[in-house]
Structure formats: structure tokens, C-alpha cells
Design a protein around this motif. Sequence first.
Motif, mmCIF file in Angstrom:
data_model
loop_
_atom_site.group_PDB
_atom_site.id
_atom_site.type_symbol
_atom_site.label_atom_id
_atom_site.label_comp_id
_atom_site.label_asym_id
_atom_site.label_seq_id
_atom_site.Cartn_x
_atom_site.Cartn_y
_atom_site.Cartn_z
ATOM 1 N N ASN A 13 1.984 10.313 -0.196
ATOM 2 C CA ASN A 13 3.143 11.047 0.309
ATOM 3 C C ASN A 13 4.434 10.240 0.243
ATOM 4 O O ASN A 13 5.454 10.641 0.794
ATOM 5 C CB ASN A 13 2.900 11.507 1.749
ATOM 6 C CG ASN A 13 2.728 10.352 2.715
ATOM 7 O OD1 ASN A 13 2.920 9.184 2.370
ATOM 8 N ND2 ASN A 13 2.357 10.657 3.950
ATOM 9 N N GLU A 52 -7.644 15.224 3.292
ATOM 10 C CA GLU A 52 -6.273 14.843 2.921
ATOM 11 C C GLU A 52 -6.161 14.703 1.403
ATOM 12 O O GLU A 52 -5.202 15.176 0.783
ATOM 13 C CB GLU A 52 -5.885 13.526 3.599
ATOM 14 C CG GLU A 52 -4.454 13.095 3.309
ATOM 15 C CD GLU A 52 -4.118 11.746 3.916
ATOM 16 O OE1 GLU A 52 -3.011 11.243 3.625
ATOM 17 O OE2 GLU A 52 -4.945 11.192 4.665
ATOM 18 N N TYR A 53 -7.164 14.062 0.809
ATOM 19 C CA TYR A 53 -7.191 13.917 -0.650
ATOM 20 C C TYR A 53 -7.190 15.289 -1.334
ATOM 21 O O TYR A 53 -6.417 15.530 -2.275
ATOM 22 C CB TYR A 53 -8.426 13.109 -1.057
ATOM 23 C CG TYR A 53 -8.864 13.291 -2.488
ATOM 24 C CD1 TYR A 53 -8.178 12.663 -3.525
ATOM 25 C CD2 TYR A 53 -9.957 14.101 -2.803
ATOM 26 C CE1 TYR A 53 -8.576 12.844 -4.837
ATOM 27 C CE2 TYR A 53 -10.359 14.279 -4.108
ATOM 28 C CZ TYR A 53 -9.669 13.654 -5.121
ATOM 29 O OH TYR A 53 -10.051 13.839 -6.424
ATOM 30 N N GLU A 92 5.010 7.216 1.475
ATOM 31 C CA GLU A 92 5.165 6.202 2.520
ATOM 32 C C GLU A 92 4.709 4.842 1.989
ATOM 33 O O GLU A 92 3.637 4.729 1.388
ATOM 34 C CB GLU A 92 4.348 6.586 3.743
ATOM 35 C CG GLU A 92 4.505 5.622 4.914
ATOM 36 C CD GLU A 92 3.644 5.991 6.106
ATOM 37 O OE1 GLU A 92 3.658 5.234 7.100
ATOM 38 O OE2 GLU A 92 2.938 7.024 6.051
ATOM 39 N N LYS A 111 1.286 5.160 -0.058
ATOM 40 C CA LYS A 111 0.506 6.371 0.183
ATOM 41 C C LYS A 111 0.959 7.478 -0.771
ATOM 42 O O LYS A 111 2.090 7.465 -1.266
ATOM 43 C CB LYS A 111 0.664 6.813 1.641
ATOM 44 C CG LYS A 111 0.144 5.777 2.644
ATOM 45 C CD LYS A 111 0.143 6.311 4.053
ATOM 46 C CE LYS A 111 -0.931 7.357 4.255
ATOM 47 N NZ LYS A 111 -1.060 7.756 5.679
ATOM 48 N N ASN A 132 -11.062 1.026 0.009
ATOM 49 C CA ASN A 132 -9.897 1.848 -0.284
ATOM 50 C C ASN A 132 -9.955 2.290 -1.751
ATOM 51 O O ASN A 132 -10.111 1.474 -2.644
ATOM 52 C CB ASN A 132 -8.617 1.033 -0.051
ATOM 53 C CG ASN A 132 -7.384 1.893 0.030
ATOM 54 O OD1 ASN A 132 -7.076 2.422 1.087
ATOM 55 N ND2 ASN A 132 -6.683 2.045 -1.080
ATOM 56 N N HIS A 143 0.871 -1.174 0.000
ATOM 57 C CA HIS A 143 0.000 0.000 0.000
ATOM 58 C C HIS A 143 0.910 1.226 0.000
ATOM 59 O O HIS A 143 1.576 1.508 0.996
ATOM 60 C CB HIS A 143 -0.876 -0.086 1.258
ATOM 61 C CG HIS A 143 -1.748 1.072 1.543
ATOM 62 N ND1 HIS A 143 -3.109 1.039 1.350
ATOM 63 C CD2 HIS A 143 -1.485 2.304 2.065
ATOM 64 C CE1 HIS A 143 -3.640 2.195 1.740
ATOM 65 N NE2 HIS A 143 -2.672 2.972 2.172
ATOM 66 N N ASP A 168 -2.421 4.334 -2.898
ATOM 67 C CA ASP A 168 -3.614 4.808 -2.195
ATOM 68 C C ASP A 168 -3.842 6.283 -2.542
ATOM 69 O O ASP A 168 -2.885 7.046 -2.670
ATOM 70 C CB ASP A 168 -3.374 4.643 -0.685
ATOM 71 C CG ASP A 168 -4.442 5.308 0.143
ATOM 72 O OD1 ASP A 168 -5.616 5.001 -0.076
ATOM 73 O OD2 ASP A 168 -4.088 6.144 1.003
ATOM 74 N N ALA A 198 -5.815 8.345 -0.692
ATOM 75 C CA ALA A 198 -6.170 9.005 0.583
ATOM 76 C C ALA A 198 -7.654 8.879 0.930
ATOM 77 O O ALA A 198 -7.991 8.479 2.044
ATOM 78 C CB ALA A 198 -5.750 10.475 0.585
ATOM 79 N N ASP A 233 -11.243 10.961 5.229
ATOM 80 C CA ASP A 233 -9.957 11.466 4.740
ATOM 81 C C ASP A 233 -10.077 12.272 3.452
ATOM 82 O O ASP A 233 -9.121 12.387 2.674
ATOM 83 C CB ASP A 233 -8.952 10.316 4.538
ATOM 84 C CG ASP A 233 -8.641 9.592 5.836
ATOM 85 O OD1 ASP A 233 -8.741 10.228 6.892
ATOM 86 O OD2 ASP A 233 -8.316 8.398 5.786
ATOM 87 N N ASN A 256 -7.960 3.817 -4.887
ATOM 88 C CA ASN A 256 -6.545 3.756 -5.235
ATOM 89 C C ASN A 256 -6.344 3.795 -6.744
ATOM 90 O O ASN A 256 -7.303 3.795 -7.519
ATOM 91 C CB ASN A 256 -5.940 2.465 -4.663
ATOM 92 C CG ASN A 256 -6.825 1.259 -4.827
ATOM 93 O OD1 ASN A 256 -7.440 0.823 -3.846
ATOM 94 N ND2 ASN A 256 -6.944 0.741 -6.042
#
Length: 484
Positions: free
Chosen positions: A330, A439-440, A332, A328, A402, A326, A418, A420, A436, A404
Motif C-alpha cells: 500500500n 490482505e494479499y 507504506e 508494504k 516474509n 520494508h 512486502d 502481505a 494475512d 516479498n
Amino acid sequence: MSKYSYRVRIRGKYATAISKLALDLGYTIVQASDVIINRFNINVNNSAPDVTIKDSERVPGALTIMGKCGAVNDVVTNLLRVVEEEALVWRSVVPLHRVVMGIVNVVDSNYFVDVGNGVKAILKAPGGAYNDGDVIPVVISRTRVYPGDELVAVPGVRVDTEYVSIVPGSGTVLFSRHIKDYEVRQALLKVGLKYVGRLSGYSIKWRSSAQFLNESEAVKEIERAINMLNEVELASKSSAPHTVLQDGECITEVMLNGRAKLLLDNVRNNVMPTIIGHHTYKTLRRNTALLDLVEALLGHCNDRAGFSAEFMRQLMSRRYRVGIVHVKPNGEVIRLGNADVLKPDPNDIVLMRRLRGGGHLDGLGLPKEEGDMAISCSAIGNEYLIHVYVDHAWRPKGIYININTPIEFTGGNILYIDLAVDVIKRWDSNEARVIDYDEYVSYVSMGVIPNRLRVRVEKLVGDLLASAHRLGEECLNKARELAE
């Protein structure tokens, strides 16, 4: 076609596809591998690159593009045009190794430095005594590409040419890790030692392109760098705040999704037989002997799509467990662990993970108890992954969907980026809801998530809110039947 014929060095799993694009766009490929030279019948050119394109060391399947800022921007613009905006893009906040007149900011005995455009870096100044408002030359020693990165500066100056760097240090001669030939290192060491003693407080570092210099060229390069250093040191004594004394190198990370990789598969197929999924299969693998064999056979087959689909079916049918990777937005990388494969069909994947007790189920706020399981359903190419959480007796607790980039199968792992935003629903609740979303939106506003993806995501959110419970029930029922 690119306006400028930049020199581009290309490395990594995308080398053939990117080389094809680079040549078509009018770039000059330098320091090419023997494979690329033979594959494209190009001349050997060991000039220093304006930009380097290579596999990211941080994010599986991503590209790192770094070098002169104008060249990087040009390459990224043209590359993204080819992959039709099917990528998430992060750019360095400040070029690496930029030398700039910074304004010191002291906060509770901690040093920071304003390097312009409202950007502040941590100032690493061991033993240094600076006052708030001091204007000093600093070097960006660590830049921020992804949000979690630290932006760090150190006092002083440095200079970088295409072949050599003069950096603050204890008077030693250093080498790029890419200079491996013993005789080359000895020759460069000999030249470096002639000059390093004249540079009080500095070391000399040979960059990777220096391995192609002869002795007289190496001498000229060091002398040019020393002249540059003298000019920068002189300028640093009288320049205004935020004056850039050396531009540094821009770094861009391009996170390619499954569709982008398929587009690059097709580009590579114009050069040599390439299975659909080639770049996905190579994302997490070092040993590609099976892929090489399959593509040798592909050259004798007229049905590339059918051959590729059968290869994927055969790979997946032999998996009893797969990892879930997965990624992210950012950068990660989260490995969700291994899952039992209940149904290994590319068009209908059903997985089961056993969860450890403790904490709460993501997004749902429900206790995670010993014996709980996550049932996951999707398909290769799907832009969402359904998770149904159940207890030890298969009683459903909730649904987490999720959203994605298209699901990829690397041969041993399910992989996606992902985006977000997610859709969740407690099993006993009447309505699904979005989490979230802020965040997206932040990634969209930063330009990380391109418009093409944004349009698809926002339509998908609405569809999933309306169908979350039905999708969860279908996933759970399939898993129950398969597990009996």
C-alpha cells in the motif's frame, strides 16, 4: 509501438532507461535534460508534456507517472509490457484537479461529496452552509492513489492549461517550484499582474512549462485560460450531477521490484555501460560518484555479469551493519532498523537485530522481552526473508517468513516490497500456518499485484509451509556458528 505520439517529460534515476523505451515506443521526449539530449542525440523540444515520468517522492525505487489520462494509461500499459509485469501499480481514484458537479452529503455536521461512480470525497467547505443533496461544482484538491490517502474536494471551479492554472484564491500570481530563473519569474509575474485583478476570487499560477514561453505566448495562454474559466463557470450553473467540467490529471504509482530494475539495467546498458544493479544502487543514494567510476571501468571490461557480481560482493563485504527497508504493497515504507551483519555474502546473508522489550512478536502472539533478537537469513534475489526470534540465551521462540519481491541490496540497506502474505510457526508448534492471506487477496483482486507475481507467490506459500521449520533451524544454526 504506441498508437499515439505523446509528449513525455522524463526525470530521475531511470531517465536514461525510460528515455530509451520512450523513443523505441514512438513517444516524443520534451524538456529533456542536457545529458539526455546528448546521450540520445535528440533535438531540443520544450513543448509542454502530455505526461511526466519521475521518481516517486513517496516510495523508494517507484515511479510516478502523471498527466493527461489517456497519455498516462498508454505509457503505463507500454512500460509494464517492457518490465514483464514485475511491478505493483496504484492508480488515482479520481484525477487530480478534476472539476465535477458533486452531490453534497451531510453526516453529523461533516460534509462529503459524491463525485460519481460511487466515489465520495471529503468536502472542505470552511464557513459553507450546504444541505444534503445540494448539487455544486467541486475541485478534487487531493486525490487518493494509495489506500491511506484522503480524497478531498473543495467547492468551486478551476481551469488548467499546459502552462497556467486559474485557481480559487486571493488574487495573487503564483509559480511552480520548478520555475527558478529570476528573470523568467519576473517576466511571467508582469504578465500575470495584468490579468489577475480581473479575476475576482481567483489567483493565477504559472505551471513549470511556462518557463519556456515568451511574453506574447504567455499573454495568449492566460487569455485562453480565462475563456476556459468563463465556459466552466457558465456550465457549472446548469450541469447535471456528476458532469465533468474539467478532466484533471491522472496519477499512477508504479512500484518496481528487483527484477523490473534489472530489466531496466539491461535497457540502459544498450545505451551506455551499466552495471547489473545500477537502479537498485541508486534507489536510496544521492551521491553516486562511486557508481559512476565503476561504470566508467565497466566500459573496458568484457565480463559485465562477473564485474557486477564482484562489485556487489565488495560493497557487501565492507558492511558491518545494514538497514532493512520494508515497503508494504500500500506504499507504506517501514524501516525495521539496523541489523548487525553476521555474514555479508550476497548468496547467503545472515543478519541479527536486537529487539526492545514490550508488545508482542509479529504474527506469533508471543511476548517480546528485553534481550530478544531477530535472526534474519536470505540471499540477494530471494523472494522470502526468514526471521527466527530467539531470547537472550539464543533459545528459539518462533519463525516468521516474509514473502516479498526479490531481495535487493542498495549498498547500505536490504530492500524489498512486502507482498502481505506470510508464513509463521511457533517453535514449539507442530505446524506452520499462513497469515494475512486475505490482505494479499485484496491486492490481487484490485489488480495491484500482477498475475506473474501471484503465480510465484502462491507456489511459494505451499513450499514454505512444508519447509518452514527446516529453514528456521538452518538459519539459527548458521547464526550461532557465526556469533561464536
